[in-house]
Design an enzyme around this catalytic site. Structure first.
Site, PDB file in Angstrom:
ATOM      1  N   GLU A 178       0.851  -1.257  -0.050  1.00  0.00           N
ATOM      2  CA  GLU A 178      -0.038   0.036   0.146  1.00  0.00           C
ATOM      3  C   GLU A 178       1.008   1.265  -0.116  1.00  0.00           C
ATOM      4  O   GLU A 178       0.535   2.345  -0.675  1.00  0.00           O
ATOM      5  CB  GLU A 178      -1.198   0.127   1.294  1.00  0.00           C
ATOM      6  N   HIS A 211     -10.214   0.455   1.162  1.00  0.00           N
ATOM      7  CA  HIS A 211     -10.696  -0.281   2.303  1.00  0.00           C
ATOM      8  C   HIS A 211     -12.035  -0.627   2.445  1.00  0.00           C
ATOM      9  O   HIS A 211     -12.325  -1.366   3.098  1.00  0.00           O
ATOM     10  CB  HIS A 211     -10.036   0.430   3.495  1.00  0.00           C
TER      11      HIS A 211
END
Length: 272
Positions: A178, A211
Site C-alpha cells: 500500500e 478499504h
C-alpha cells in the site's frame, strides 16, 4: 484543459526516456522521474492481487467444507489463505519490479533523511497515526454519530484467528504494498505535477476508499494524510512503511487479545 490532463497522465504512467526534457523552470522545482514504467507495473500488480482471489473463492471454499468445516469456518479459512497467497505473490513480484528500477524512488529534490532518521520518523509517525486516528474517531462519534469499531478490522481479526499466516499479509505484505502504491506511485506522481495538498488529498481519499469501510472514511483519510506527510518529510519510503507496519501490528495485537484485556480490566475493577 486537455494539455493539463495529458501532463498529469504522462507523469503518472511515466514518460518514455526519449521524451523531450522539461524546461529549466520546471526542473527547478523537483526532479521528474523518467524511463521505465515501473509505477504502472506496481499499480497493476496491486490491482491483480486485490481482484484475483475472486477467481479462487468457490473451489477453495468447497475444499474447506469438504474437510468438515462449517460454512462460517470455511469462509474465514478461504479468505485467510487467499489473502496470504495472493498478497504474498503480489509482494514478491512488486519487489522484483521495483528493485529492477534503480531510479524508482528518485522523485525528490534535495537531501533525503538519513536511514537512522527515516527509521526514527517511522516510529514517531506511528505515534502520530495513533493520535490522528483517535481525533478522527472522536469527530466521527461526537459530530457524525458514527459508532466506534470497524467492520473491516473485525473481519480481518476473524480471518487472522482462522488462518494465523494471514497476519503476515496484514502486518507486512499489505502495508508495504500500500505504501508503494498510494505513497510512491499515486502521491509521488501527483506531487510532481500539482502540489503537496492536492496530491495528499487525492492519495488519502483513494487510500480510504480502497478499504471499502465507507462509514469510517474520515479515519482512513486521516491515516493516508499522515503517511503522505511522513513521506514528504523524510523523502524516504521506509518512513511511512514503518509507521504503517507498526499501526497494523498494534491493531492486530490489541484485537487478537481483546478477551484477555477485558478480563484483566475486570480483575482490576474487582480488586478496587
Amino acid at each position: 484543459m486537455p494539455t493539463k490532463r495529458k501532463k498529469l497522465l504522462d507523469t503518472f504512467f511515466e514518460k518514455d526516456s526519449t521524451a523531450k526534457p522539461r524546461t529549466e523552470k520546471n526542473n527547478s522545482k523537483r526532479p521528474k522521474y523518467k524511463g521505465k514504467k515501473t509505477p504502472l507495473f506496481v499499480l497493476l500488480i496491486f490491482i491483480i492481487a486485490q481482484l484475483s482471489p475472486i477467481l479462487f473463492i468457490a473451489p477453495t471454499f468447497d475444499y474447506f467444507q469438504g474437510q468438515g468445516l462449517d460454512r462460517e469456518a470455511a469462509s474465514a479459512a478461504t479468505s485467510g489463505w487467499l489473502i496470504f497467497l495472493t498478497m504474498g505473490i503480489g509482494f514478491i513480484l512488486t519487489l522484483i519490479v521495483v528493485f529492477r528500477d534503480k531510479r524508482f524512488f528518485d522523485i525528490w529534490k534535495g537531501k533525503k533523511s538519513s536511514p537512522v532518521m527515516a527509521v526514527v520518523w517511522g516510529f514517531l509517525g506511528f505515534l502520530l497515526l495513533l493520535i490522528g486516528q483517535s481525533l478522527a474517531a472522536l469527530i466521527e462519534m461526537n459530530f457524525l454519530g458514527i459508532d466506534p469499531g470497524s467492520e473491516n478490522t473485525a473481519s480481518l481479526v476473524t480471518i487472522a484467528k482462522a488462518v494465523p499466516l494471514a497476519i503476515v499479509s496484514i502486518v507486512l505484505f499489505g502495508p508495504i504494498l500500500e505504501e508503494l502504491v498510494f505513497r510512491r506511485v499515486l502521491f509521488g506522481s501527483l506531487n510532481q505535477t500539482t502540489n503537496f495538498f492536492f496530491a495528499t488529498a487525492v492519495s488519502a481519499l483513494v487510500f480510504a476508499l480502497i478499504h471499502f469501510d465507507f462509514t469510517h472514511l474520515l479515519l482512513y483519510f486521516t491515516t493516508g494524510f499522515i503517511l503522505a506527510f511522513l513521506y514528504q518529510k523524510t523523502k524516504s519510503i521506509i518512513t511511512p512503511i514503518i509507521a504503517h507496519i507498526c499501526l497494523n501490528s498494534y491493531v492486530m495485537l490489541i484485537q487478537l487479545n481483546m478477551d484477555k484485556i477485558m478480563e484483566f480490566q475486570k480483575q482490576m475493577e474487582n480488586l478496587q
